[in-house]
Design an enzyme around this catalytic site. Structure first.
Site, PDB file in Angstrom:
ATOM      1  N   GLU A 496      -4.846  20.564  15.106  1.00 33.56           N
ATOM      2  CA  GLU A 496      -5.820  21.296  15.910  1.00 33.56           C
ATOM      3  C   GLU A 496      -5.115  21.964  17.081  1.00 33.56           C
ATOM      4  O   GLU A 496      -4.390  21.304  17.828  1.00 33.56           O
ATOM      5  CB  GLU A 496      -6.895  20.320  16.397  1.00 33.56           C
ATOM      6  CG  GLU A 496      -7.730  19.782  15.246  1.00 33.56           C
ATOM      7  CD  GLU A 496      -8.301  18.384  15.492  1.00 33.56           C
ATOM      8  OE1 GLU A 496      -8.340  17.954  16.654  1.00 33.56           O
ATOM      9  OE2 GLU A 496      -8.687  17.728  14.504  1.00 33.56           O
ATOM     10  N   GLU A 527      -9.598  15.842  10.511  1.00 35.04           N
ATOM     11  CA  GLU A 527      -8.431  14.953  10.526  1.00 35.04           C
ATOM     12  C   GLU A 527      -8.059  14.429   9.138  1.00 35.04           C
ATOM     13  O   GLU A 527      -6.880  14.274   8.824  1.00 35.04           O
ATOM     14  CB  GLU A 527      -8.675  13.777  11.479  1.00 35.04           C
ATOM     15  CG  GLU A 527      -8.457  14.106  12.944  1.00 35.04           C
ATOM     16  CD  GLU A 527      -9.647  14.805  13.583  1.00 35.04           C
ATOM     17  OE1 GLU A 527     -10.697  14.898  12.922  1.00 35.04           O
ATOM     18  OE2 GLU A 527      -9.520  15.264  14.725  1.00 35.04           O
ATOM     19  N   HIS A 594     -11.190   8.405  23.941  1.00 32.56           N
ATOM     20  CA  HIS A 594      -9.994   9.255  23.983  1.00 32.56           C
ATOM     21  C   HIS A 594      -8.843   8.554  24.699  1.00 32.56           C
ATOM     22  O   HIS A 594      -7.984   9.214  25.257  1.00 32.56           O
ATOM     23  CB  HIS A 594     -10.289  10.573  24.710  1.00 32.56           C
ATOM     24  CG  HIS A 594     -10.969  11.601  23.875  1.00 32.56           C
ATOM     25  ND1 HIS A 594     -12.263  11.471  23.437  1.00 32.56           N
ATOM     26  CD2 HIS A 594     -10.542  12.796  23.375  1.00 32.56           C
ATOM     27  CE1 HIS A 594     -12.609  12.529  22.721  1.00 32.56           C
ATOM     28  NE2 HIS A 594     -11.576  13.350  22.669  1.00 32.56           N
TER      29      HIS A 594
END
Lengths: 818, 460
Positions: A496, A527, A594
């Protein structure tokens, strides 16, 4: 993301309607004369031959599984058998139009595809090449046994070879096509273009896409077929693969000479059931599977429904679609309808369907229908058909007699399995053509800029260097990438925002100017397809570097990392290589989804290498190592480190090429009283703790950066522990299930007598990662390390613990599950 | 069928023997009388005969290995026979051959097998210590000869004894010898003691010379022969190792000290002369001064049972009879065979039996059972001209008599003039835990009288 494509409000806001291409359904319409001319009588009889082989082969396995014998040969097969009785015409019709250069990837139900593809490819190959393949495969082991079975003609020897190699693999024999390491659900034979068959539903879709990408990027001949079932249409990775294969950029941004979209055919062998769930009518909403193509691209993926009970209809469709694919107009979707007469597996009682339904399909049996057609058209006589069947049954009986012999056919031992878990190869370049670059490396703007950077944290006068003048961790990664790009023409990277943006963390900044699109491109946010395509690309013979922007996204690529990248080298008995580097960035300050270090998840999976550099010098040396290897490497990078400079190597990050010795931890600070070993960015907090221990308590701490998760050489760590007698392990991964616990167990097992205290693990709390303002409540702090030493290792004079590092607290947290 | 040769049981109390040397190699042909190897118990050595004939198929121990008795040490059979099968047949399926090979020559089948019975289990559970200590702390304490109980307190988590606690005890522990103390002022410190019981000796203090001095002296040495010149390291093993351990144990576990006295030797010498010149038919001509003194010592013990005793586990065991340990200098080192019931023997018997025992000890053929059990020991260094020494106790014995040389010593005669008199030295070491100075002195006094009147003593 490219400045060459403008998102215009006027255009995107304009009123209109969408129309869809017409999707043909069972539109086969060719005269027999045309087919006879195309295939010739031998070609048609060959198709009948292959269908009968599959029918008898699968019938034999069904009998073995349910009665323990077949045709007088008794055998107890412990492994699975997912049979394709009834689906023969679909497999044979497809293979009839494919060469050895055309690859098929399959599913758990692919015995028929292996046999059909192998027979077809062998027939279309010249005898010298065929002989060479059979005599050299597994050093001629399989052929030696095929010869024992007895044969009159070279064709019969080929029959022996294909049937025996497949059956021996299903029976887990050392002379099977994959030395028994694949078995029924994973057997394959690459020299005939039969690529890995995948026991994960839909698992082949992203891998086949990567294989097609390899052909496109490297100008290799042939197309790639992903043979998956109708039920896999609901799998995320299948959708991701179709999106990945259908990207506009192949035609809008890549060079026209690159050839367009990857030549990938998503072929759904649609037998209307996913085990027992009925797709059309129960578990799906597409009515007719081919409709899905309309949702993917304006060409509706050239989708068609094809009658898989007529081998000629399937062959016709594959022939037409192959042309489209070679012209770069893919991807293609085929809804090849068929029917599984047998159960999902021998234990299937078929409670989900009626006897009438099965009998109706038996009445439409493809083999009976096709042989009647050939007899009626005088291509073969009734006797000819029964002779053919009789001859094949006799041959198969001999094949079974040999393949079932435990005395004649050994299985591999544990040493052999160990030897194929990793290939540990070193390959400079996977092809000898010149690497395609848009500019000489030396003229690249970033390369030039880096030449002026200070390659460590202090300048010649010992003064701290500002970040902008300093050669950073991310620059070290860039150098390793640029180096290998300039050497290996097959190397390609995607993920990405890797192009133009240069990756979310600017590692690839400058590569956009250096590389053509096909060697560095943005992927969809997919992914599973990102990693799965990397798997297919690598096992097809190219070097792939893919990126997961955050480690937290690993779950999205779970199957591709855990079951695919990690397994195919060993399941192929070492015949396939997996030069795939998965760069995985580990975040912080972005909260719960994250900021996670999941090194333990990948550590748990056999077949992966896991690297985790913590200094710029190691970042370059370890990526260099990964990019010359032949194994799948999960390359972990902490976002805390991207902008740091080199502070351990006196001369800074070396400018030339070098590799960090694989598996070797490194001592970053010498000490005598306690060893603190870390994985990742925690190293720097451990060094702070070591400073405090020395200055405040007179305790001399040795700090070791482990650098590697797998493989890991414990000697450096053991030597240190034998010296200090005490070991504290720290990383930013949550403590429960942390890989550090494995290290602790290992060190304790090996060096128990050297220990002066229990080995102590300091991990992150078993919590979500909280907001950045609260991260010191979550990530290990220097004080935590000191507290743990004080409470559990070596009581210090008079510290006031800031955290609770007592044994009671360990037990309390565990009891509460936090 | 190949036969297994096991480690012989040398006496009832012997649990294991050391293989000191192999006399055969794999592939050698042997007969029943062939000697396979030399073995050594803590106090004797002997050779192990094959007992069977055939080819040596495997040797199961290395030189230096301590092998429990009745465990296999070798396999003998026909070339090509399976060692593993033979071991399994004899009940030793777990044994691993150290060396194994096919012998070249064919051989006659082995006759009667050596008795090969399954060995008893030899596993010994590690002692469990009550106080918690880290493995490293235990290892350091053990290597330093420091009982963990000597560590005052653990400073690890929960009072666990950790490495630093053992180090602290060791650092604080060693006392200085007098010589070392005298020298210590001129040196900063000694790293560790190498003397008895970890004592810091003078040599320890002189070893860690300051760096500058070291540099200078090494420079000087470079001109000359490189320091320290040649040397030879010999690891302690066998009898020597046992002696080393026993002697250390003696010093570490008792409160021994030595009392010296002398006794008139004229009577001894006169009697010795008479015995030597006597008719050999009497069987008394071989009786030595040592025999006479030893005999006198045994006789004297009759009135001093406190010295004829063992002290172990806070129990003092006084023996009715004297079982006399006799220190014998042998090629393998000091051995102390026991002359059992010495107090019941005539002088002639005493002399003859002690000579026989010494001969067996020197020859290495003595039964290990005869190397234990003494209640009192005599060590005679008189023949070497030793004037006085401090013999070490054979614990758990509480006394040992050292016999010194006979020297002429100045004496003041009854008429007031100065003359010379032959006197024999006596060095009695006794354990002060049970024998006070006066006890020891009384014994020595009585012994001196017995020696002075030896002609009467031997009659009693």
């Amino acid at each position: 993301m490219t400045k060459s494509l403008i998102v215009s409000p006027a255009a995107v806001r304009a009123k209109g309607t969408l129309t869809f291409p017409t999707i043909p359904v069972n539109a086969y319409d060719r005269s027999f004369a045309t087919e006879l001319k195309h295939f010739g009588p031998e070609g048609l009889i060959a198709m009948l031959h292959d269908m009968i082989v599959i029918r008898e082969f699968e019938g034999m396995l069904n009998s073995i599984k349910t009665t323990g014998g077949w045709n007088g040969v008794e055998y107890n097969h412990k492994g699975p058998a997912h049979l394709s009785l009834g689906q023969e015409a679909a497999a044979v019709g497809q293979a009839a139009e494919l060469d050895a250069d055309d690859y098929i990837f399959g599913s758990h139900r692919s015995h028929g595809e292996i046999l059909a593809k192998s027979f077809s490819a062998a027939r279309r190959m010249d005898q010298a090449k065929l002989g060479q393949i059979m005599s050299t495969f597994l050093d001629g082991d399989t052929l030696r046994y095929a010869e024992k079975i007895g044969y009159g003609t070279p064709d019969e020897l080929t029959e022996n070879f294909i049937m025996f190699g497949t059956l021996a693999e299903i029976f887990a024999r050392k002379v099977g096509f994959n030395r028994g390491m694949g078995g029924s659900m994973h057997a394959f034979f690459t020299p005939f273009g039969s690529m890995p068959n995948n026991a994960i539903v839909g698992g082949s879709a992203p891998i086949a896409t990567g294989s097609a990408l390899f052909k496109r990027v490297n100008g290799k001949p042939g197309i790639v077929v992903s043979n998956i079932g109708d039920a896999s249409m609901a799998c995320g990775p299948v959708w991701e693969a179709m999106m990945f294969a259908a990207m506009d950029q192949y035609r809008s941004l890549w060079e026209a000479s690159d050839g367009g979209n990857p030549p990938i055919l998503f072929n759904f062998f649609n037998n209307f059931y996913g085990m027992g769930g009925q797709t059309a009518g129960e578990t799906m909403g597409y009515d007719i599977l081919a409709r899905v193509g309309a949702g993917v691209n304006p060409e509706a993926m050239h989708a068609e429904r094809v009658d898989g009970y007529n081998p000629l209809a399937v062959a016709d469709a594959v022939r037409r679609k192959k042309e489209l694919l070679l012209a770069g107009k893919g991807p293609v979707l085929l809804d090849t309808i068929t029917y599984r007469i047998s159960g999902h597996s021998p234990s299937d009682a078929s409670s989900y369907r009626t006897r009438d339904e099965v009998e109706a399909w038996e009445a439409a049996d493809s083999i009976a229908a096709f042989s009647d057609l050939l007899v009626s058209k005088k291509v073969i006589t009734e006797t000819g058909v029964s002779d053919l069947r009789g001859r094949l049954v006799e041959r198969l009986t001999k094949v079974l007699a040999l393949a079932s012999s435990d005395t004649e056919l050994p299985r591999v031992d544990a040493t052999m399995i160990e030897s194929v878990m990793l290939s540990n190869g070193h390959v400079e370049a996977f092809d000898d053509r010149a690497p395609e670059l848009l500019q000489p490396l030396a003229e690249n703007a970033r390369v030039k800029a880096l030449a002026n950077k200070v390659r460590k944290t202090t300048d010649a006068d010992g003064k701290a260097v500002s970040k902008v003048k300093m050669f950073q961790f991310r620059d070290a990664l860039f150098e390793a990438m640029a180096h290998r790009y300039a050497i290996d023409p097959t190397m390609a990277a995607w993920g990405e925002d890797v192009r133009d943006w240069g990756g979310a963390f600017a590692v690839y900044r400058g590569l956009t100017e250096l590389l053509p699109y096909k060697r560095l491109f943005n992927s969809p946010i997919a992914e599973a397809a990102i990693v799965g395509a990397g798997v297919g690309y690598a096992l097809s013979g190219g070097r792939a570097v893919v990126e997961l922007m955050y480690c937290d996204f690993l779950g999205r690529a779970g199957d591709e990392v855990f079951n695919q990248a990690s397994k195919w080298q060993s399941m192929s008995a070492g015949l396939l290589k997996m030069p795939l580097v998965v760069r995985v960035s580990i975040g912080n300050k972005y909260g719960a989804q994250h900021s996670q270090d999941w090194s333990a998840l990948v550590a748990h999976i056999p077949g992966l290498k896991v690297y985790f550099p913590a200094s710029p010098t190691d970042a370059k040396g370890m990526l260099n190592l990964a990019l010359r290897g032949t194994d799948p490497v999960i390359f972990l990078e902490s976002q805390l480190l991207y902008d740091i400079g080199e502070q351990f190597e006196a001369d800074g990050v070396p400018t030339g090429y070098y590799e960090t010795p694989e598996g070797q931890p490194v001592v970053r600070r010498e000490g005598t009283d306690v060893t603190i070993a870390t994985l990742g960015a925690t190293l720097y907090r451990a060094l702070e703790a070591a400073d405090t221990l020395q200055s405040k308590y007179g305790v001399s701490a040795e700090v070791i950066d482990l650098r590697f998760v797998a493989p890991l050489d414990y000697e450096v760590l053991l030597a240190s522990v034998r010296k200090t007698g005490r070991l504290v392990l720290a990383s930013d991964a949550v403590e429960r299930g942390s890989f550090l616990n494995t290290i602790a167990t290992t060190v304790q097992s090996v060096a128990f007598d050297a220990l002066d205290a229990p080995i102590t693990v300091v991990g992150a709390r078993n919590h979500i990662t909280p907001a950045p303002e609260l991260e010191d409540l979550f990530f290990p702090q220097p004080g935590w390390i000191i507290d743990a030493i004080h409470e559990r290792v070596l009581p210090l004079p008079g510290p006031v613990p800031a955290s609770n590092a007592t044994e009671g607290e360990i037990v309390r947290r565990a009891r509460l599950g936090v | 069928m190949a036969r297994v040769v096991v480690m012989p049981q040398l006496g009832n109390t012997v649990e294991s023997c050391l293989v000191t040397a192999w006399l055969v190699a794999v592939g050698d042909t042997v007969d029943e009388a062939s000697l396979l190897c030399e073995i050594e118990t803590d106090k004797s050595t002997m050779e192990v005969p094959s007992g069977v004939s055939g080819t040596v198929l495997a040797l199961l121990a290395e030189e230096g290995d301590d092998v429990p008795v009745k465990e296999p040490i070798a396999v003998i059979g026909a070339p090509g026979e399976s060692v593993a099968d033979a071991l399994a047949e004899a009940g030793f399926s777990g044994a691993e051959p150290l060396s194994e090979g096919a012998a070249p020559a064919p051989e006659t089948p082995a006759p009667a097998p050596a008795a090969a019975t399954p060995a008893p289990a030899t596993a010994v559970a590690a002692p469990v210590t009550a106080s918690a200590a880290s493995p490293r702390a235990k290892g350091l304490a053990s290597a330093s000869g420091l009982p963990l109980s000597a560590v005052a307190a653990g400073t690890g988590p929960h009072g666990r004894v950790i490495e630093r606690d053992v180090r602290a005890t060791l650092d604080a522990g060693p006392a200085l010898t007098r010589g070392a103390a005298a020298t210590a002022d001129s040196f900063a410190s000694a790293a560790s003691g190498t003397g008895l019981g970890g004592r810091v000796t003078t040599s320890d203090l002189t070893t860690p010379v300051p760096a500058a001095v070291a540099a200078a002296s090494s420079a000087a040495a470079a001109v000359d022969t490189a320091f320290p010149g040649g040397f030879a390291d010999t690891p302690l093993k066998g009898v020597r190792k046992i002696i080393a351990e026993r002697m250390m144990e003696s010093l570490a576990s008792s409160a021994q000290l030595t009392y010296t006295a002398t006794a008139p030797a004229a009577g001894l010498m006169a009697l010795r002369k008479r015995l030597k010149d006597s008719d050999p038919a009497l069987g008394m001509s071989g009786i030595t001064v040592g025999d006479l003194v030893g005999y006198a010592a045994v006789r004297t013990l009759a009135n001093h049972p406190l010295l004829n005793a063992h002290l172990a586990n806070n129990v003092l065991r006084k023996f009715d009879s004297v079982h006399l340990g006799m220190a014998v200098d042998t090629p393998r080192g000091l051995l102390v065979p026991t002359l059992r019931f010495a107090s019941g023997l005539t002088l002639r018997e005493f002399s003859a039996q002690s000579k026989a025992l010494a001969g067996e000890a020197i020859g290495g053929s003595i039964s290990p059972d005869l190397l234990t059990g003494a209640s009192f020991t005599v060590s005679n260094l008189g023949a070497f001209g030793i004037e006085s020494f401090t013999p070490l106790l054979n614990v758990p014995q509480v006394a040992i008599l050292g016999v010194d040389a006979i020297f002429p010593r100045a004496t003041i005669k009854p008429d007031g003039t100065v003359g010379a008199e032959q006197r024999i030295g006596l060095s009695l070491t006794a354990d002060h835990r049970v024998i006070d100075g006066a006890d020891a002195a009384r014994y020595l006094k009585d012994l001196a009288v017995a020696i002075a009147n030896i002609d009467l003593t031997v009659m009693g």
